[in-house]
Design a protein around this motif. Sequence first.
Motif, PDB file in Angstrom:
ATOM      1  N   LEU A 227       0.671  -0.901  -0.032  1.00  0.00           N
ATOM      2  CA  LEU A 227       0.261   0.052   0.670  1.00  0.00           C
ATOM      3  C   LEU A 227       1.144   1.085   0.092  1.00  0.00           C
ATOM      4  O   LEU A 227       0.133   2.299  -0.008  1.00  0.00           O
ATOM      5  CB  LEU A 227      -0.779   0.077   1.625  1.00  0.00           C
ATOM      6  N   HIS A 228       2.483   1.272   0.308  1.00  0.00           N
ATOM      7  CA  HIS A 228       2.826   2.776   0.045  1.00  0.00           C
ATOM      8  C   HIS A 228       3.999   2.552  -1.029  1.00  0.00           C
ATOM      9  O   HIS A 228       3.800   2.182  -2.637  1.00  0.00           O
ATOM     10  CB  HIS A 228       3.897   2.326   1.672  1.00  0.00           C
ATOM     11  N   GLY A 229       5.265   2.051  -0.348  1.00  0.00           N
ATOM     12  CA  GLY A 229       6.321   2.042  -2.121  1.00  0.00           C
ATOM     13  C   GLY A 229       6.200   0.797  -2.763  1.00  0.00           C
ATOM     14  O   GLY A 229       6.652   0.903  -4.163  1.00  0.00           O
ATOM     15  N   VAL A 255     -13.389  -3.579 -10.141  1.00  0.00           N
ATOM     16  CA  VAL A 255     -12.895  -2.226  -8.908  1.00  0.00           C
ATOM     17  C   VAL A 255     -13.925  -1.625  -7.725  1.00  0.00           C
ATOM     18  O   VAL A 255     -14.255  -1.800  -7.178  1.00  0.00           O
ATOM     19  CB  VAL A 255     -11.485  -1.534  -9.854  1.00  0.00           C
ATOM     20  N   MET A 263      -4.637  -0.035  -8.544  1.00  0.00           N
ATOM     21  CA  MET A 263      -2.886  -0.064  -8.215  1.00  0.00           C
ATOM     22  C   MET A 263      -2.522   1.502  -8.755  1.00  0.00           C
ATOM     23  O   MET A 263      -2.950   1.295 -10.097  1.00  0.00           O
ATOM     24  CB  MET A 263      -2.412  -0.741  -8.137  1.00  0.00           C
ATOM     25  N   GLY A 264      -1.606   2.788  -8.071  1.00  0.00           N
ATOM     26  CA  GLY A 264      -1.357   3.183  -8.370  1.00  0.00           C
ATOM     27  C   GLY A 264      -2.209   4.872  -8.976  1.00  0.00           C
ATOM     28  O   GLY A 264      -2.010   6.051  -8.441  1.00  0.00           O
ATOM     29  N   PHE A 265      -3.358   4.191  -7.958  1.00  0.00           N
ATOM     30  CA  PHE A 265      -4.713   5.507  -7.663  1.00  0.00           C
ATOM     31  C   PHE A 265      -5.586   5.624  -6.490  1.00  0.00           C
ATOM     32  O   PHE A 265      -4.978   4.819  -5.245  1.00  0.00           O
ATOM     33  CB  PHE A 265      -5.781   4.895  -8.348  1.00  0.00           C
ATOM     34  N   GLY A 266      -5.573   7.128  -6.041  1.00  0.00           N
ATOM     35  CA  GLY A 266      -5.384   7.136  -4.546  1.00  0.00           C
ATOM     36  C   GLY A 266      -4.852   7.899  -4.047  1.00  0.00           C
ATOM     37  O   GLY A 266      -3.212   7.303  -4.058  1.00  0.00           O
ATOM     38  N   LYS A 271      -6.246  14.868  -2.421  1.00  0.00           N
ATOM     39  CA  LYS A 271      -7.762  14.780  -3.477  1.00  0.00           C
ATOM     40  C   LYS A 271      -7.429  15.169  -4.607  1.00  0.00           C
ATOM     41  O   LYS A 271      -8.482  15.418  -5.295  1.00  0.00           O
ATOM     42  CB  LYS A 271      -8.560  15.286  -2.248  1.00  0.00           C
ATOM     43  N   PHE A 313     -14.915   7.212  -9.432  1.00  0.00           N
ATOM     44  CA  PHE A 313     -13.678   7.611  -8.628  1.00  0.00           C
ATOM     45  C   PHE A 313     -13.623   9.034  -8.611  1.00  0.00           C
ATOM     46  O   PHE A 313     -12.945  10.081  -7.411  1.00  0.00           O
ATOM     47  CB  PHE A 313     -12.179   7.423  -9.780  1.00  0.00           C
ATOM     48  N   ARG A 316     -14.822   9.899  -5.305  1.00  0.00           N
ATOM     49  CA  ARG A 316     -14.271   9.742  -3.572  1.00  0.00           C
ATOM     50  C   ARG A 316     -12.391  10.234  -4.005  1.00  0.00           C
ATOM     51  O   ARG A 316     -11.701  10.201  -3.143  1.00  0.00           O
ATOM     52  CB  ARG A 316     -13.516   8.553  -3.602  1.00  0.00           C
ATOM     53  N   LEU A 318     -10.318   9.903  -6.394  1.00  0.00           N
ATOM     54  CA  LEU A 318      -9.303   9.377  -6.764  1.00  0.00           C
ATOM     55  C   LEU A 318      -8.394   9.443  -8.117  1.00  0.00           C
ATOM     56  O   LEU A 318      -9.125   9.546  -9.096  1.00  0.00           O
ATOM     57  CB  LEU A 318      -9.687   7.465  -6.679  1.00  0.00           C
ATOM     58  N   VAL A 322       1.866   8.944  -8.229  1.00  0.00           N
ATOM     59  CA  VAL A 322       3.263   9.226  -8.014  1.00  0.00           C
ATOM     60  C   VAL A 322       3.608   7.633  -8.548  1.00  0.00           C
ATOM     61  O   VAL A 322       3.995   7.492  -9.587  1.00  0.00           O
ATOM     62  CB  VAL A 322       4.586   9.433  -7.737  1.00  0.00           C
ATOM     63  N   PHE A 344      12.366   3.251  -4.820  1.00  0.00           N
ATOM     64  CA  PHE A 344      12.121   4.481  -4.121  1.00  0.00           C
ATOM     65  C   PHE A 344      12.610   4.488  -3.230  1.00  0.00           C
ATOM     66  O   PHE A 344      12.858   6.006  -2.036  1.00  0.00           O
ATOM     67  CB  PHE A 344      10.432   3.517  -4.033  1.00  0.00           C
TER      68      PHE A 344
END
Length: 388
Positions: A227-229, A255, A263-266, A271, A313, A316, A318, A322, A344
């Motif tokens: 959920l992070h890097g 989704v 993934m890669g969204f949000g 926001k 999306f 929310r 989203l 990065v 990263f």
Amino acid sequence: GPLATYDPGFMNTAACRSAITYIDGDAGILEYRGYPIDQLAASATHLEVAYLLLKGELPNADQLASWEHTVNTHRFVHENVGNFIRSYRHDAHPMAKMMAAVASMQTFYPSSRRLDDPEAREMNIVRLIAKIPTMAAWSYRHSIGRHYVYPNDELGYVDNFLAMLFQSQQRVYQADPRVSRAMEILFILHADHEQNCSTNAVRAVASAGNDVYTSAGAGIGALFGPLHGGANEAVLKMLREIGSVDRVPEFVEGVKNGKARLMGFGHRVYKNYDPRARIIKKACDDVFEVTGVNPLLEIAVELERIALEDEYFVKRRLYPNVDFYSGLIYEALKFPPEMFTVLFAVPRTAGWAAQWLEGVTDPEQKIMRPKQVYTGHRERDFVPVEAR
Ligand code: CMC
């Protein structure tokens, strides 16, 4: 005592004061020490940004030359670190090997434990920033069963890193200047991001009086999470699973029905469009000019287009973050997916070090020790095992 505020994930709790990075998530603004990220990405180098993060001001020409010299002459690591990395199974994740190698650095530099000594603090920050590319590259070379490449004093920070990753015995590796600049930009974009999960881990471990290596080791652990890097690695996996542009709508429906995350969204803070994603999208074009277009890009662009128009999306808020495009660049450069998070961690080390320093020198910073809302039993009598 009084009831604590229940804030799982610290959505609304400021755990420290900081003058390093400013984010306005609603407006999509990111600044290091007041300098907008797009200006730094357009004109600075990663080591220049590292200096800025650590010391609060941009270096003048003399300061920059001296800083580059200091960092670049500390890139060698103790041979035992090479052996330590060698002792892992060949299929060990490079992030795990690097995490252990970084945490072990305090055993080589006991002065790092003297948190009240400004010279020792600075010296060990230099060592960490100088040596992490070496440990990252060696973790990778061990994974592919290749000999280690030693740092080359002739090369700058990013070019030397690329050479330690890709050099073969037969030929001297020379990065294409467009690739080298794109990597420099990616490094700058990843250098800091205020109190994200890994920086919070660094600060928490530092608040107990720990050295910069031990604290950075904890940061690497946090960054390892999908959920992070780990998200850019997950993005590539997702794009490959989707497989073709015509299957994008079906995936997006999945989704929305909670089958998978996009993934890669949000983002916890943004926001709005992540300003880093915008810059990376441009860097993509430069890299693809050298490497040829990554066929997964087409799927990514279509995913973004559909998601940005979809009510789920929009409602929310989203947007691409990065990680949405960075994985595509790394893949085009022939990095295996396990290396993405390592790529990263290397530049984020500058931010971790700056945040560590700010934390351990802030007289108001206390040991980080949150409260809980207790939901278990209250006092009851022990029952001997025979009677249970
Ligand atoms: N795909 C689908 N739905 C999503 C997504 C996503 N990527 N992200 C959030 N949502 C939904 C979520 O299901 C929830 O919906 P509902 O209100 O109906 O339950 C709503 O949006 C709010 O999400 P949240 O999980 O409460 O938000 P958060 O701030 O806790 O999580 C996040 C932020 C980045 C962990 C999350 O957006 C996510 O998992 N994204 C995918 C992983 C990713 O790309 N991570 C990289 C983050 S940027 C780089 C970094 O920091 O390392």
